[in-house]
Design a protein around this motif. Structure first.
Motif, PDB file in Angstrom:
ATOM      1  N   SER A 130     -23.400  53.354 -17.755  1.00 30.56           N
ATOM      2  CA  SER A 130     -23.888  52.712 -16.531  1.00 30.56           C
ATOM      3  C   SER A 130     -23.392  51.268 -16.466  1.00 30.56           C
ATOM      4  O   SER A 130     -23.175  50.729 -15.379  1.00 30.56           O
ATOM      5  N   ALA A 131     -23.165  50.671 -17.637  1.00 29.70           N
ATOM      6  CA  ALA A 131     -22.661  49.291 -17.658  1.00 29.70           C
ATOM      7  C   ALA A 131     -21.263  49.195 -17.050  1.00 29.70           C
ATOM      8  O   ALA A 131     -20.908  48.192 -16.434  1.00 29.70           O
ATOM      9  N   VAL A 132     -20.477  50.256 -17.227  1.00 30.52           N
ATOM     10  CA  VAL A 132     -19.110  50.248 -16.685  1.00 30.52           C
ATOM     11  C   VAL A 132     -19.152  50.042 -15.174  1.00 30.52           C
ATOM     12  O   VAL A 132     -18.410  49.230 -14.614  1.00 30.52           O
ATOM     13  N   ALA A 133     -20.058  50.780 -14.503  1.00 26.13           N
ATOM     14  CA  ALA A 133     -20.168  50.639 -13.046  1.00 26.13           C
ATOM     15  C   ALA A 133     -20.858  49.323 -12.690  1.00 26.13           C
ATOM     16  O   ALA A 133     -20.460  48.643 -11.743  1.00 26.13           O
ATOM     17  N   GLY A 134     -21.882  48.964 -13.468  1.00 22.37           N
ATOM     18  CA  GLY A 134     -22.627  47.744 -13.175  1.00 22.37           C
ATOM     19  C   GLY A 134     -21.734  46.506 -13.167  1.00 22.37           C
ATOM     20  O   GLY A 134     -21.906  45.607 -12.350  1.00 22.37           O
ATOM     21  N   ALA A 135     -20.751  46.497 -14.073  1.00 22.04           N
ATOM     22  CA  ALA A 135     -19.867  45.338 -14.188  1.00 22.04           C
ATOM     23  C   ALA A 135     -19.053  45.106 -12.918  1.00 22.04           C
ATOM     24  O   ALA A 135     -18.568  44.008 -12.673  1.00 22.04           O
ATOM     25  N   TRP A 136     -18.884  46.154 -12.127  1.00 20.20           N
ATOM     26  CA  TRP A 136     -18.094  46.023 -10.901  1.00 20.20           C
ATOM     27  C   TRP A 136     -18.859  45.315  -9.798  1.00 20.20           C
ATOM     28  O   TRP A 136     -18.268  44.845  -8.828  1.00 20.20           O
ATOM     29  N   ILE A 137     -20.204  45.252  -9.895  1.00 20.28           N
ATOM     30  CA  ILE A 137     -20.988  44.655  -8.807  1.00 20.28           C
ATOM     31  C   ILE A 137     -20.603  43.193  -8.604  1.00 20.28           C
ATOM     32  O   ILE A 137     -20.133  42.834  -7.524  1.00 20.28           O
ATOM     33  N   PRO A 138     -20.763  42.316  -9.615  1.00 25.23           N
ATOM     34  CA  PRO A 138     -20.374  40.917  -9.376  1.00 25.23           C
ATOM     35  C   PRO A 138     -18.868  40.763  -9.183  1.00 25.23           C
ATOM     36  O   PRO A 138     -18.425  39.845  -8.501  1.00 25.23           O
ATOM     37  N   ALA A 139     -18.092  41.672  -9.793  1.00 23.48           N
ATOM     38  CA  ALA A 139     -16.634  41.565  -9.677  1.00 23.48           C
ATOM     39  C   ALA A 139     -16.200  41.745  -8.227  1.00 23.48           C
ATOM     40  O   ALA A 139     -15.385  40.988  -7.708  1.00 23.48           O
ATOM     41  N   LEU A 140     -16.756  42.757  -7.563  1.00 21.44           N
ATOM     42  CA  LEU A 140     -16.343  43.031  -6.182  1.00 21.44           C
ATOM     43  C   LEU A 140     -16.947  42.021  -5.214  1.00 21.44           C
ATOM     44  O   LEU A 140     -16.289  41.574  -4.284  1.00 21.44           O
ATOM     45  N   VAL A 141     -18.224  41.668  -5.415  1.00 22.14           N
ATOM     46  CA  VAL A 141     -18.917  40.836  -4.429  1.00 22.14           C
ATOM     47  C   VAL A 141     -18.521  39.372  -4.549  1.00 22.14           C
ATOM     48  O   VAL A 141     -18.272  38.700  -3.553  1.00 22.14           O
ATOM     49  N   PHE A 142     -18.472  38.870  -5.790  1.00 20.77           N
ATOM     50  CA  PHE A 142     -18.240  37.436  -5.973  1.00 20.77           C
ATOM     51  C   PHE A 142     -16.902  37.114  -6.634  1.00 20.77           C
ATOM     52  O   PHE A 142     -16.526  35.952  -6.738  1.00 20.77           O
ATOM     53  N   GLY A 143     -16.227  38.121  -7.139  1.00 19.69           N
ATOM     54  CA  GLY A 143     -15.026  37.843  -7.912  1.00 19.69           C
ATOM     55  C   GLY A 143     -15.346  37.336  -9.306  1.00 19.69           C
ATOM     56  O   GLY A 143     -14.516  36.720  -9.962  1.00 19.69           O
ATOM     57  N   ILE A 144     -16.582  37.584  -9.762  1.00 18.79           N
ATOM     58  CA  ILE A 144     -16.983  37.178 -11.109  1.00 18.79           C
ATOM     59  C   ILE A 144     -17.091  38.436 -11.965  1.00 18.79           C
ATOM     60  O   ILE A 144     -17.917  39.296 -11.701  1.00 18.79           O
ATOM     61  N   PRO A 145     -16.242  38.571 -12.979  1.00 21.22           N
ATOM     62  CA  PRO A 145     -16.232  39.814 -13.740  1.00 21.22           C
ATOM     63  C   PRO A 145     -17.505  40.017 -14.550  1.00 21.22           C
ATOM     64  O   PRO A 145     -18.051  39.074 -15.107  1.00 21.22           O
ATOM     65  N   GLY A 146     -17.987  41.260 -14.595  1.00 16.39           N
ATOM     66  CA  GLY A 146     -19.167  41.579 -15.386  1.00 16.39           C
ATOM     67  C   GLY A 146     -18.835  41.789 -16.852  1.00 16.39           C
ATOM     68  O   GLY A 146     -19.693  41.699 -17.709  1.00 16.39           O
ATOM     69  N   ASP A 147     -17.582  42.116 -17.172  1.00 14.47           N
ATOM     70  CA  ASP A 147     -17.172  42.305 -18.564  1.00 14.47           C
ATOM     71  C   ASP A 147     -15.664  42.092 -18.663  1.00 14.47           C
ATOM     72  O   ASP A 147     -15.016  41.741 -17.674  1.00 14.47           O
ATOM     73  N   SER A 148     -15.108  42.299 -19.855  1.00 12.36           N
ATOM     74  CA  SER A 148     -13.670  42.063 -20.040  1.00 12.36           C
ATOM     75  C   SER A 148     -12.835  42.999 -19.174  1.00 12.36           C
ATOM     76  O   SER A 148     -11.763  42.626 -18.694  1.00 12.36           O
ATOM     77  N   ILE A 149     -13.314  44.239 -19.010  1.00 10.52           N
ATOM     78  CA  ILE A 149     -12.537  45.198 -18.229  1.00 10.52           C
ATOM     79  C   ILE A 149     -12.426  44.734 -16.782  1.00 10.52           C
ATOM     80  O   ILE A 149     -11.337  44.710 -16.201  1.00 10.52           O
ATOM     81  N   THR A 150     -13.555  44.335 -16.191  1.00 12.52           N
ATOM     82  CA  THR A 150     -13.494  43.904 -14.797  1.00 12.52           C
ATOM     83  C   THR A 150     -12.768  42.560 -14.666  1.00 12.52           C
ATOM     84  O   THR A 150     -12.265  42.246 -13.596  1.00 12.52           O
ATOM     85  N   ALA A 151     -12.697  41.785 -15.763  1.00 16.80           N
ATOM     86  CA  ALA A 151     -11.872  40.574 -15.717  1.00 16.80           C
ATOM     87  C   ALA A 151     -10.426  40.968 -15.435  1.00 16.80           C
ATOM     88  O   ALA A 151      -9.729  40.322 -14.644  1.00 16.80           O
ATOM     89  N   ILE A 152      -9.978  42.045 -16.079  1.00 16.35           N
ATOM     90  CA  ILE A 152      -8.622  42.540 -15.825  1.00 16.35           C
ATOM     91  C   ILE A 152      -8.534  43.104 -14.410  1.00 16.35           C
ATOM     92  O   ILE A 152      -7.562  42.879 -13.693  1.00 16.35           O
ATOM     93  N   VAL A 153      -9.598  43.835 -14.014  1.00 22.93           N
ATOM     94  CA  VAL A 153      -9.611  44.457 -12.685  1.00 22.93           C
ATOM     95  C   VAL A 153      -9.447  43.398 -11.594  1.00 22.93           C
ATOM     96  O   VAL A 153      -8.705  43.598 -10.627  1.00 22.93           O
ATOM     97  N   ILE A 154     -10.125  42.257 -11.768  1.00 24.22           N
ATOM     98  CA  ILE A 154     -10.032  41.204 -10.753  1.00 24.22           C
ATOM     99  C   ILE A 154      -8.590  40.733 -10.618  1.00 24.22           C
ATOM    100  O   ILE A 154      -8.088  40.527  -9.505  1.00 24.22           O
ATOM    101  N   GLY A 155      -7.895  40.626 -11.752  1.00 23.46           N
ATOM    102  CA  GLY A 155      -6.479  40.289 -11.714  1.00 23.46           C
ATOM    103  C   GLY A 155      -5.695  41.302 -10.888  1.00 23.46           C
ATOM    104  O   GLY A 155      -4.837  40.943 -10.083  1.00 23.46           O
ATOM    105  N   VAL A 156      -6.017  42.576 -11.105  1.00 18.68           N
ATOM    106  CA  VAL A 156      -5.325  43.639 -10.368  1.00 18.68           C
ATOM    107  C   VAL A 156      -5.651  43.550  -8.877  1.00 18.68           C
ATOM    108  O   VAL A 156      -4.769  43.678  -8.027  1.00 18.68           O
TER     109      VAL A 156
END
Lengths: 495, 157
Positions: free
Chosen positions: A308-334
Motif C-alpha cells: 500500500s505504501a507503493v501507491a501511497g507514495a504517489w499521492i504527494p508526488a502527483l499532487v505537489f511534486g514531492i516524492p513519497g519515497d525514493s521510487i517516486t523521486a525517480i518517477v518525478i524525474g520521469v
C-alpha cells in the motif's frame, strides 16, 4: 467521462499492455533476486522509459515496482534473505514458517495481502489526490516553500536513525541541486567553466549511481557465505488465504492504512512501512509470543503495508511534486521528462493522464495474482540465477543507460562518483534517501524561497501571513523543534 | 569502511566553509536582497554546522569507533580485486570508450568482471559477447543511442 474513456483507451492498448507485461516480469525477477531492489529496478527502467510515450513509461514503472515489492518476499521466505529492503521486516518470520513446512502459506499470504494492500493504497490515491489537488490550487510560493520544507523534514525524522546524518545527506542533495544554470537568477553556479555542468548534474545518472552502482559494489565486496535454498515442494499457495482474511481483517486494514500513510509521507517508503507495521502488529496481537516463531499474522499485516505504501507514495508526488519515497523521486524525474509536470494542473488540464495512472495501479495489482503465482512456482530457478553473471551485465546496462539520456561520457563519471559515494555513506550510517529528495526538491525549494523572499521584501512574517502558509509553517517548525523538546522534557522529568 | 564521524565532520565542515566563501563572489541582483548566493550559502552554512556537530559526536564516541575500521572485504584480496575491477573498469570505459568503441570495449570489460567474480572462462566469453550484442542492439538499433564505434568506425552500420 470522456477523460475516463480516453484513459481507458490509453491503458488498454497494445502500446501500453506489452510494456506492462514485460515490466511485470522484470519487476518480479529483480525483486526476487537478493541484492536487486525495487528502487534499482526503477532506476534501470528510466533510460528505457526515456524513449517511450508518457503513459507506457509510467505503466512500466508502476507495474515493475508493485511486482518487485511483492516478489522481495520470496527469497525472504526461502533463503532468509529479503529480495528488497521492503521485505526485510518479516524475512525471519517467513523463513521460520518455511522451516515449519508452511512455505506456501507464507508465500500465499505475501502475495494475496500484497494485492489487497496495493489496491487499498490505490483507492486512497484515487480518492485523496484530486481533493488535495483542489487545495493545492490555492497554494502560493509561501505554501509551497513550507510544504517542501515539511516534506524534507519528514524525510529526516522518519527515515534516519541519526537525524544529524540525515540532515547532512539532505544538505548534500540540496547542494548538488544548486549546480548549473537552473536557478532563479540564471547564474552558473559551481560549474568551474565546465560546459557539461551548466545544465546541472543529471538526475538519472545520479540515481543509477546511487541505487544500482552502489548495490553492485555491495555485492562485490560481500563476504558473507552463500545461502542455501530450502528445498520444499510448494503446492497451492492460495489455500487457506480466505480463512486468513477472515481471521485477520483488522490486521489487513491497519497494515494498509499505515502503509498508505507512511508511503505518502516524504522520504519514507515501503521498507519503513513494513518495519513499523510489523512492530505494531506484534504489539497489538493477541498472541505476540508467537511472533518470530513462524506466525503468519505479522506477514499479513506488513505484507499489506509495504504494497500500500507503493501507491501511497504517489499521492504527494502527483499532487505537489514531492516524492513519497525514493521510487517516486525517480518517477518525478520521469514525469518532468515527459512534460507531465506534477502539480494540481496535472489534474485539471489533462485528467485522462491521471485516470490512466489510477487504472495502471489497479491493473498492476490485479495481474500480480497470476504473475506472482507463476513467479512463486519458478522461484527456485530464479534464486539459482548466478549473481556473478548477473551483476556485470547490470553494470554494463547502467553504463549504457546513463549514457543514453544525454549521450555524454560525463554522465558516466557522475554515475561512478555517485555510486562510490553512496556506498561509503551508507556503510557509515548516512541514509541515501534524504540526499535524493534534496536533489529532486532543491530547485523547487530555492525557487519558492526566493520568490517568497522577494514578495516578503525582508519581512519574515510574510511567510506566516496567509492562513494556509501559517498552518504549514507552524507544522514544519513543530516537526523541527518538538521531538528534541519532548526528549529534553523527558530527561528533566526523569531526573 | 567504517570511518569515525569526526573525520566525516571535518570533511563536511571544510566543504561547507569553502562553498560559503566561494558563493560570496556570486553577483548581487540590484535592488534585491536575494541573489544566487543566498540559497547555497544557507545550505553550506548548515553543512558546516552539521560538520562541527559530527566532529563533537565522533570525538565523544571515540572509544567505540576508532578513526577508521577496515571492513572484512578489505582484508580479502579477492574482494579487493573485485572492488578495484568494478571502479577501474568504469574509469577505463569513461576514458577509452570514444576511442576504442563500445563493441570492443564492452565485452572485454564484461570478461574482466566475470573472471574476477569467478565465472568459468568458456561461459564468461559466451555471456560477454551475447550480453554486449543484446544491449548494443537494444540501445543502438532500437533506441538509437549513439554508442561509440571507436576503431570500428569504418565498419559502422
Amino acid at each position: 467521462m470522456d477523460a475516463v474513456l480516453l484513459a481507458f483507451n490509453m491503458v488498454f492498448s497494445v502500446k501500453t499492455l506489452i510494456p506492462v507485461f514485460f515490466a511485470a516480469l522484470f519487476g518480479l525477477f529483480v525483486g526476487a533476486v537478493p541484492g536487486l531492489t525495487a528502487t534499482m529496478a526503477t532506476a534501470l527502467l528510466v533510460p528505457v522509459t526515456f524513449f517511450m510515450e508518457p503513459i507506457p513509461a509510467i505503466a512500466t514503472i508502476v507495474t515493475a515496482t508493485a511486482m518487485a515489492i511483492f516478489s522481495g518476499d520470496i527469497p525472504g521466505c526461502l533463503l532468509r534473505m529479503p529480495g528488497t529492503p521492503a521485505s526485510a521486516a518479516y524475512a525471519d518470520e517467513a523463513y521460520a514458517m518455511t522451516r515449519k513446512g508452511q512455505a506456501e502459506t507464507a508465500l500465499g499470504a505475501g502475495l494475496v495481502f500484497s494485492v489487497i494492500g496495493g489496491l487499498f493504497g490505490t483507492i486512497v490515491l484515487i480518492v485523496s489526490a484530486p481533493a488535495l489537488a483542489e487545495v493545492a490550487l490555492k497554494f502560493s510560493s509561501f505554501e509551497y516553500f513550507w510544504l517542501v520544507l515539511l516534506g524534507l523534514t519528514c524525510a529526516i525524522v522518519i527515515s534516519a536513525r541519526s537525524p544529524l546524518k540525515g540532515i547532512v545527506s539532505l544538505l548534500i542533495g540540496l547542494l548538488i541541486a544548486c549546480v548549473g544554470l537552473g536557478n532563479p537568477a540564471g547564474f552558473p553556479r559551481f560549474t568551474f567553466g565546465n560546459t557539461e555542468l551548466m545544465g546541472g548534474i543529471g538526475l538519472i545518472p545520479l540515481m543509477i549511481g546511487m541505487f544500482a552502482i552502489s548495490e553492485i559494489i555491495r555485492f562485490v565486496v560481500d563476504t558473507s557465505p552463500p545461502l542455501k535454498i530450502v528445498d520444499q515442494p510448494i503446492h497451492n499457495v492460495f489455500k487457506g488465504m480466505w480463512a486468513l482474511a477472515v481471521q485477520y481483517p483488522m490486521q489487513v486494514l491497519r497494515g494498509s492504512v499505515l502503509g498508505t500513510l507512511v508511503g505518502a509521507l516524504p522520504g519514507a517508503g515501503a521498507d519503513i512501512a513494513a518495519w513499523m507495521s510489523y512492530a505494531i502488529s506484534k504489539k497489538m496481537s493477541k498472541e505476540p509470543e508467537k511472533f518470530g516463531t513462524g506466525h503468519v499474522e505479522g506477514i499479513v499485516e506488513s505484507g499489506a503495508a509495504n504494497n500500500s505504501a507503493v501507491a501511497g507514495a504517489w499521492i504527494p508526488a502527483l499532487v505537489f511534486g514531492i516524492p513519497g519515497d525514493s521510487i517516486t523521486a525517480i518517477v518525478i524525474g520521469v514525469l518532468y521528462m515527459k512534460n507531465m509536470n506534477p502539480g494540481p494542473s496535472l489534474f485539471t488540464q489533462n485528467p485522462q493522464n491521471i485516470y490512466a495512472v489510477y487504472m495502471l495501479f489497479i491493473l498492476a495489482n490485479l495481474i500480480m495474482i497470476p504473475l506472482g503465482w507463476m513467479c512463486i512456482k519458478a522461484a527456485k530457478k530464479i534464486l539459482k540465477v548466478p549473481r556473478n553473471i548477473l551483476m556485470p551485465v547490470i553494470l554494463l546496462f547502467c553504463i549504457v543507460g546513463s549514457f543514453a539520456i544525454n549521450n555524454t561520457p560525463f554522465d558516466l563519471t557522475v554515475m561512478l562518483v555517485a555510486g562510490v559515494v553512496a556506498y561509503v555513506m551508507e556503510e557509515n550510517g548516512f541514509p541515501v534517501a534524504p540526499a535524493i529528495l534534496g536533489v529532486v526538491l532543491g530547485g523547487m525549494l530555492e525557487e519558492n524561497f526566493v520568490t517568497s523572499m522577494i514578495k516578503a521584501d525582508g519581512n519574515i512574517f510574510a511567510f506566516f501571513e496567509r492562513p494556509l502558509a501559517a498552518g504549514l509553517g507552524v507544522l514544519t517548525l513543530a516537526a523541527w523543534f518538538l521531538p528534541p523538546l519532548i526528549r529534553r522534557l523527558r530527561t528533566i522529568a526523569g531526573a | 569502511v567504517k570511518i569515525n564521524d569526526a573525520i566525516f565532520g571535518a570533511i563536511f565542515l571544510l566543504l561547507g566553509v569553502v562553498i560559503l566563501v566561494h558563493v560570496q563572489a556570486f553577483p548581487k541582483i540590484p535592488g534585491q536582497q536575494v541573489g544566487p548566493a543566498i540559497f547555497p550559502g544557507l545550505v553550506s552554512a548548515g553543512l558546516a554546522v552539521c560538520g562541527v556537530l559530527l566532529i563533537i559526536s565522533g570525538i565523544r564516541h571515540r572509544a567505540e569507533h576508532p578513526w577508521h575500521e577496515m571492513a572484512d572485504w578489505m582484508r580479502s584480496p579477492q574482494h579487493l580485486l573485485g572492488f578495484g575491477a568494478i571502479v577501474a573498469g568504469l574509469v577505463v570505459y569513461i576514458i577509452f570508450a570514444e576511442a576504442v568503441g563500445f563493441l570492443l570495449l564492452a565485452p572485454l570489460l564484461l570478461l574482466l568482471w566475470f573472471k574476477v567474480l569467478g565465472v568459468r572462462t568458456g561461459l564468461a566469453i559466451v555471456v560477454a559477447v551475447v550480453a554486449t550484442l543484446v544491449i548494443w542492439y537494444t540501445f543502438y538499433k532500437l533506441l538509437r543511442v549513439p554508442l561509440p564505434w571507436g576503431v570500428l568506425t569504418k565498419f559502422a552500420f
